[in-house]
Design a protein around this motif. Structure first.
Motif, PDB file in Angstrom:
ATOM      1  N   UNK A  58      18.028 -19.479 -12.548  1.00 26.37           N
ATOM      2  CA  UNK A  58      17.210 -20.309 -11.667  1.00 26.37           C
ATOM      3  C   UNK A  58      17.485 -20.043 -10.196  1.00 26.37           C
ATOM      4  N   UNK A  59      18.645 -19.485  -9.870  1.00 24.37           N
ATOM      5  CA  UNK A  59      18.982 -19.243  -8.466  1.00 24.37           C
ATOM      6  C   UNK A  59      17.991 -18.304  -7.790  1.00 24.37           C
ATOM      7  N   UNK A  60      17.384 -17.389  -8.556  1.00 28.05           N
ATOM      8  CA  UNK A  60      16.461 -16.433  -7.956  1.00 28.05           C
ATOM      9  C   UNK A  60      15.162 -17.088  -7.523  1.00 28.05           C
ATOM     10  N   UNK A  61      14.859 -18.286  -8.032  1.00 34.72           N
ATOM     11  CA  UNK A  61      13.657 -19.001  -7.609  1.00 34.72           C
ATOM     12  C   UNK A  61      13.917 -19.879  -6.397  1.00 34.72           C
ATOM     13  N   UNK A  62      15.149 -19.897  -5.901  1.00 32.36           N
ATOM     14  CA  UNK A  62      15.523 -20.770  -4.791  1.00 32.36           C
ATOM     15  C   UNK A  62      15.409 -20.032  -3.463  1.00 32.36           C
ATOM     16  N   UNK A  63      15.384 -20.822  -2.400  1.00 31.39           N
ATOM     17  CA  UNK A  63      15.443 -20.277  -1.039  1.00 31.39           C
ATOM     18  C   UNK A  63      16.880 -20.220  -0.536  1.00 31.39           C
ATOM     19  N   UNK A  64      17.681 -21.222  -0.905  1.00 27.71           N
ATOM     20  CA  UNK A  64      19.079 -21.315  -0.497  1.00 27.71           C
ATOM     21  C   UNK A  64      19.921 -21.514  -1.748  1.00 27.71           C
ATOM     22  N   UNK A  65      20.943 -20.677  -1.935  1.00 29.08           N
ATOM     23  CA  UNK A  65      21.815 -20.753  -3.103  1.00 29.08           C
ATOM     24  C   UNK A  65      23.197 -21.200  -2.637  1.00 29.08           C
ATOM     25  N   UNK A 117      12.502 -35.653  -0.791  1.00 24.02           N
ATOM     26  CA  UNK A 117      13.669 -34.960  -1.325  1.00 24.02           C
ATOM     27  C   UNK A 117      13.740 -35.250  -2.814  1.00 24.02           C
ATOM     28  N   UNK A 118      13.631 -34.208  -3.629  1.00 25.55           N
ATOM     29  CA  UNK A 118      13.635 -34.333  -5.087  1.00 25.55           C
ATOM     30  C   UNK A 118      14.952 -33.771  -5.602  1.00 25.55           C
ATOM     31  N   UNK A 119      15.704 -34.595  -6.345  1.00 34.90           N
ATOM     32  CA  UNK A 119      17.024 -34.203  -6.839  1.00 34.90           C
ATOM     33  C   UNK A 119      17.001 -34.200  -8.357  1.00 34.90           C
ATOM     34  N   UNK A 122       8.226 -30.853   0.540  1.00 30.68           N
ATOM     35  CA  UNK A 122       9.133 -31.189  -0.554  1.00 30.68           C
ATOM     36  C   UNK A 122      10.351 -30.271  -0.549  1.00 30.68           C
ATOM     37  N   UNK A 123      11.525 -30.881  -0.573  1.00 27.77           N
ATOM     38  CA  UNK A 123      12.793 -30.167  -0.758  1.00 27.77           C
ATOM     39  C   UNK A 123      13.328 -30.525  -2.136  1.00 27.77           C
ATOM     40  N   UNK A 124      13.647 -29.535  -2.943  1.00 25.58           N
ATOM     41  CA  UNK A 124      14.131 -29.731  -4.311  1.00 25.58           C
ATOM     42  C   UNK A 124      15.553 -29.218  -4.415  1.00 25.58           C
ATOM     43  N   UNK A 125      16.410 -30.033  -5.041  1.00 25.13           N
ATOM     44  CA  UNK A 125      17.791 -29.636  -5.335  1.00 25.13           C
ATOM     45  C   UNK A 125      17.947 -29.616  -6.847  1.00 25.13           C
ATOM     46  N   UNK A 126      18.241 -28.446  -7.408  1.00 27.00           N
ATOM     47  CA  UNK A 126      18.378 -28.314  -8.856  1.00 27.00           C
ATOM     48  C   UNK A 126      19.304 -27.149  -9.162  1.00 27.00           C
ATOM     49  N   UNK A 127      19.755 -27.123 -10.410  1.00 27.68           N
ATOM     50  CA  UNK A 127      20.624 -26.035 -10.828  1.00 27.68           C
ATOM     51  C   UNK A 127      20.020 -25.145 -11.882  1.00 27.68           C
ATOM     52  N   UNK A 128      19.065 -25.680 -12.658  1.00 29.82           N
ATOM     53  CA  UNK A 128      18.539 -24.925 -13.780  1.00 29.82           C
ATOM     54  C   UNK A 128      17.014 -24.916 -13.870  1.00 29.82           C
ATOM     55  N   UNK A 183      13.645 -24.818  -1.591  1.00 32.44           N
ATOM     56  CA  UNK A 183      14.329 -24.875  -2.880  1.00 32.44           C
ATOM     57  C   UNK A 183      15.815 -24.599  -2.686  1.00 32.44           C
ATOM     58  N   UNK A 184      16.639 -25.563  -3.080  1.00 27.90           N
ATOM     59  CA  UNK A 184      18.094 -25.459  -2.942  1.00 27.90           C
ATOM     60  C   UNK A 184      18.686 -25.400  -4.340  1.00 27.90           C
ATOM     61  N   UNK A 185      19.347 -24.304  -4.675  1.00 24.69           N
ATOM     62  CA  UNK A 185      19.953 -24.135  -5.988  1.00 24.69           C
ATOM     63  C   UNK A 185      21.430 -24.489  -5.933  1.00 24.69           C
ATOM     64  N   UNK A 186      21.848 -25.357  -6.851  1.00 22.38           N
ATOM     65  CA  UNK A 186      23.266 -25.675  -7.040  1.00 22.38           C
ATOM     66  C   UNK A 186      23.619 -25.159  -8.424  1.00 22.38           C
ATOM     67  N   UNK A 187      23.904 -23.869  -8.559  1.00 20.72           N
ATOM     68  CA  UNK A 187      24.070 -23.285  -9.896  1.00 20.72           C
ATOM     69  C   UNK A 187      25.254 -23.887 -10.624  1.00 20.72           C
TER      70      UNK A 187
END
Length: 578
Positions: A496-503, A397-399, A468-474, A485-489
């Protein structure tokens, strides 16, 4: 004299009352005169407003009804798209917004630039189009338009004209490109599978009641072999595509199950399809609700596409894949052993049919469908729902630490619970270096230094076989490189949300729910594998010792354990997100 004064007083009182009544009546008349026109105008305005509302409702109804045949035709074309690469274009349009897939954008170079510029200029020049921009991540043109002045058909014809001018009119679309949550194709596919399941159940009942002969054993054995050994599917995948292969095998399995093994398998499969249909409906609803949040205007549309980094070797298999890899060579050996002991090809075939790990597959699919539905109900947009099926293979898990910090430079209150949930998954936890969250770190956390790109660390983990699960906003590059890919905009409409799997919609709270589901996913898959093992073992024993109607006796434990796995996984998913 007294009598005269009394008469005079009475007369004055009478005159006063009469004059008061007269003045009151006159005032009432004047008021009525003023109110009547106002009331009349108000009534006319209300009538006009009601008329406008009625006309608008009729127009909307006619527009929706007119769109149904088009959506049905497009969905039917998708189901019949039996080609190595996809021919059918994905289109979504609603409430003056549209996402239209453009051919040839995957070619890159000058062709991509000319297509992007040509499509943007052609659509922007149409009367009624407010703005149009090509989304480099999704391969679609996003646009806002006035439905009263321009229709979807004209938009599509304009895109086709540009494609023809650029010489890509006959170009295909890649199967790997995920569809938007509002697309009709998934609904059509699951609905078709559900209808076939229901027909298979009816056929099984009719066959049982009237004593009709069942299919030859070679037919279900062939389907079971394709389900057990994925290598046998490759010629079919190369010929008709991966999604169509899965759809075809699913339909064939339901039909064969009803005409050979009774109603057990198609009935359980129908229950699973109902869960999938509910998930898809929730995805469509959250997409309709939040599509404008993802892209409020042309400024939020990404014009560059992050590189989808290829990993050096495949990631570690999850519990279901691990079991299937060992079952594929063992199932034929088990069938051969049954044949050697009994001398019956029928019993050997029954043993092979019982070996298919249906409980493991149904359990994981039910868990993912329930998690997807519950997350969508909370506002999470699943841009790629296949990521939900990878929760049980997460090992890192990458944050991006920036999502854990508030605007004031202090950790957000949910940051502690998010990190705790990440560590509870049992995976390695990797964070980017940030002095503001130093008090939240523990000795076991891995830190990405300031000079190292987060996307490079994600690629390195994937090269070593990590899920790998990644949590990022930008960080669009890191999100694009992740398995999940989990986006926390940090703001509405973040690119960056468009590159995520879950927004996420509720920030770190949604990230916490996703990590909770990841924690439960591996245990769910392990338990479903144990159920599959129990069903296959019991079914093999029944195929070995059964006398008559061996198929019913051999497959009954498989159907029972599949149903138990489906029900238990659904309950586990709800409990994890509660």
């Amino acid at each position: 004299m007294v009598a005269g004064s009394v008469v005079s007083s009475l007369a004055s009182v009478t005159r006063a009352r009469v004059s008061g009544a007269w003045s009151l009546g006159a005032a009432g008349a004047r008021t009525a005169g003023r109110v009547a026109p106002v009331a009349a105008r108000t009534g006319l305005r209300a009538a006009e407003g009601s008329g406008r509302v009625a006309v608008a409702a009729v127009r909307q109804g006619v527009s929706a009804a007119a769109g149904v045949p088009g959506r049905a035709v497009r969905a039917g074309r998708v189901l019949a798209d039996l080609h190595p690469r996809r021919h059918t274009r994905h289109v979504w349009a609603s409430h003056g917004r549209a996402h239209i897939e453009v051919r040839g954008l995957d070619r890159g170079g000058g062709t991509r630039e000319r297509l992007t510029g040509g499509v943007t200029r052609a659509l922007s020049g149409l009367s009624g189009v407010r703005w149009a921009e090509v989304n480099a991540v999704t391969g679609q043109v996003l646009l806002s338009f006035d439905e009263r002045r321009v229709g979807v058909d004209r938009l599509l014809n304009t895109v086709r004209a540009v494609e023809k001018a650029q010489g890509v009119r006959d170009a295909d679309f890649p199967w790997a490109q995920p569809v938007t949550p509002g697309d009709d194709a998934p609904v059509a596919a699951v609905t078709a599978e559900l209808l076939v399941d229901c027909a298979a159940v009816a056929a099984g009942v009719v066959r049982r009641v009237f004593g009709l002969p069942s299919l030859p054993r070679v037919v279900p054995v062939a389907v079971a072999a394709l389900e057990l050994e994925r290598g046998l599917r490759r010629p079919l995948v190369r010929r008709i595509g991966p999604l169509e292969t899965d759809l075809l095998l699913s339909l064939a399995g339901a039909v064969v199950g009803g005409l050979y093994g009774g109603i057990g398998m198609p009935a359980v499969d129908a229950a699973n399809r109902m869960l999938l249909l509910r998930e898809i409906r929730a995805r469509r609803q959250v997409w309709e609700r939040r599509e404008r949040d993802l892209c409020p205007g042309p400024a939020c549309v990404p014009h560059t596409r992050p590189v989808r980094h290829l990993r050096g070797r495949a990631r570690q298999p999850g519990p279901v894949e691990w079991w299937e890899a060992r079952l594929a060579p063992a199932a034929p050996l088990t069938a051969a052993a049954v044949f050697a002991l009994t001398g019956s090809t029928g019993r050997a075939a029954d043993a092979l049919l019982a070996a298919v790990p249906r409980a493991a597959r149904y359990g994981r699919e039910a868990f993912a469908a329930t998690v997807g539905r519950e997350l969508a109900r909370r506002g999470v947009v699943p841009l790629d729902p296949s990521a939900l099926r990878l929760f049980d293979v997460v090992s890192a898990v990458v944050v991006d630490s920036a999502v854990l910090v508030t605007e004031g430079g202090r950790p957000a209150p949910p940051a502690v619970t998010v990190l705790a949930a990440a560590r509870a998954t049992g995976a390695r936890v990797v964070l980017t270096e940030d002095e503001r969250i130093r008090e939240l770190l523990c000795p076991s956390d891995e830190i990405v230094g300031g000079r190292e790109r987060l996307a490079d660390r994600v690629c390195a983990l994937r090269d070593h076989g990590e899920g790998v699960l990644v949590i990022s906003g930008t960080d669009a590059e890191a999100l694009a490189a992740a398995d999940i890919a989990v986006a926390v905009p940090d703001a509405p409409g973040a690119e960056a949300s468009w590159s995520a799997d879950l927004v996420c919609a509720d920030g770190l709270r949604d990230a916490w729910r996703i990590l909770r589901a990841v924690t439960a996913a591996r245990e769910v898959s392990r338990r479903c594998v144990r159920l599959a093992l129990a069903g296959s073992t019991t079914g093999t024993l029944l195929a070995l010792v059964g006398r008559r109607h061996g198929v019913l006796r051999a497959l009954t434990p498989v159907h029972v354990t599949s149903l138990l796995a489906l029900l238990w996984s659904t309950r586990a998913a709800r409990r994890a997100l509660r």
